[in-house]
Motif scaffolding. Structure first.
Motif: not given
Length: 364
Positions: A112, A126-132, A180, A183-184, A187
């Motif tokens: 990250l 891409s980080v914003r999208k992956m981590f919402s 990945k 990030s999960m 979340s």
């Protein structure tokens, strides 16, 4: 105080906080009808009980006002201060290493940071999208992500297992790339999936929201409760939650971008440019830890896995005060932060039950 602005909060000092409690006790014992429906005898003994910051206040109340406070129960009390408190995340690391995913988790953090430090716009998107998450800068993005899991390490460990470890490490057991999986896991932490099963009935309570809402934890808008605590950290405690020094060999479980300057920048933006830039922790510890030396009738409890353990009297490397019969220190094996202050459940660790029983017997 009219509000929680910086001008008003200048009166929020440790000394004034303790004197407020002392005043309350004096009134309770001399004019209890003004506070309670049931009268309190003037000769009543007062036992001050608290966890975390409240535990520190309990210990200091006994030390400074022995004529008012007969005894204190100080659970996970942060009475020793650091400027950069990277040790907090090391407690998370010990949890994850025990479950077998510490190395992969740390690699996810490293991956990250590689993207964030490149400051490439497509990479940040891409980080914003992956981590919402949102955030205009790489540091803002890192700050939105970094506290989600480390804040839940305070959750109780039960006889049924350490749900934090199980939930977080489960994502790293699926042959996913570390970033990945990270990030999960983040979340899941934000959604509350790491809450231990015995705590789930409280999903709709403030306790649940406090543990699971990163946004709620950091709400510093005027007159929000968290704002006063942030001011105390800015003005007195520091204990900034940061990654280990870059030139050290200590594994990082948090982004390097969330550093001391990030936290102190928040102090200045929320409370004014004249906010004290750097706490003199040597003097602070000399005074406030020094007040507790030799004080009797204080019962200290600390969780073995408490992420704040190194700020208490029972650090991972030994005790900062003498462990005596008149001021006992009880380390709860396998427990985390203020676990002995939680309601009794069938899932309590034996060490937590023992700590509670010992505290009850001392009070009696």
């Amino acid at each position: 105080m009219p509000d929680l602005s910086g001008a008003s909060l200048k009166y929020l000092t440790l000394e004034n906080t303790l004197e407020d409690f002392a005043h309350f006790i004096r009134v309770a014992k001399t004019n209890s009808s003004s506070l309670f429906k049931t009268a309190i005898p003037a000769k009543s003994k007062i036992v001050f009980v608290g966890g975390s910051y409240g535990g520190a206040l309990a210990a200091w109340m006994r030390a400074i006002y022995p004529d008012l406070v007969t005894a204190a129960w100080a659970s996970s009390a942060p009475v020793f201060t650091y400027i950069d408190f990277y040790q907090l995340d090391q407690a998370l690391g010990r949890h994850l290493i025990a479950r077998g995913c510490g190395e992969s988790f740390a690699q996810g953090v490293k991956d990250l940071d590689a993207i964030l430090l490149s400051n490439n716009s497509s990479g940040l998107d891409s980080v914003r999208k992956m981590f919402s998450v949102t955030g205009n800068t790489a540091q803002d993005i890192a700050a939105s992500i970094t506290g989600a899991i480390t804040s839940t390490v305070n959750l109780p460990v039960m006889l049924s297992g350490d749900a934090l470890d199980q939930s977080v490490c489960s994502f790293f057991e699926k042959s996913l790339p570390p970033l990945k999986a990270y990030s999960m896991a983040v979340s899941a932490a934000v959604l509350g999936h790491t809450m231990p099963q015995p705590i789930r009935p409280y999903r709709n309570t403030a306790m649940y929201r406090r543990h699971t809402s990163v946004r709620g934890q950091g709400d510093l808008s005027l007159n929000q409760p968290f704002r006063s605590w942030y001011y105390i950290c800015c003005k007195w405690f520091s204990d900034w939650q940061v990654a280990p020094p870059k030139d050290s060999n200590i594994t990082a479980y948090r982004s390097q971008l969330v550093d001391r300057e990030y936290w102190q920048g928040g102090c200045r933006s929320n409370f004014g440019p004249d906010m004290h830039p750097l706490t003199d922790v040597t003097e602070l510890n000399r005074k406030w830890l020094g007040l507790l030396k030799g004080v009797t009738n204080i019962y200290y409890t600390v969780g073995e896995l408490d992420p704040w353990r190194d700020t208490t009297v029972a650090t991972a490397n030994g005790t900062l005060l003498d462990n005596t019969t008149s001021a006992p220190i009880f380390v709860m094996n396998g427990a985390t932060h203020t676990q002995d202050m939680q309601p009794d459940t069938l899932y309590d660790l034996n060490s937590v039950r023992m700590a509670k029983e010992m505290g009850d017997s001392l009070i009696k």
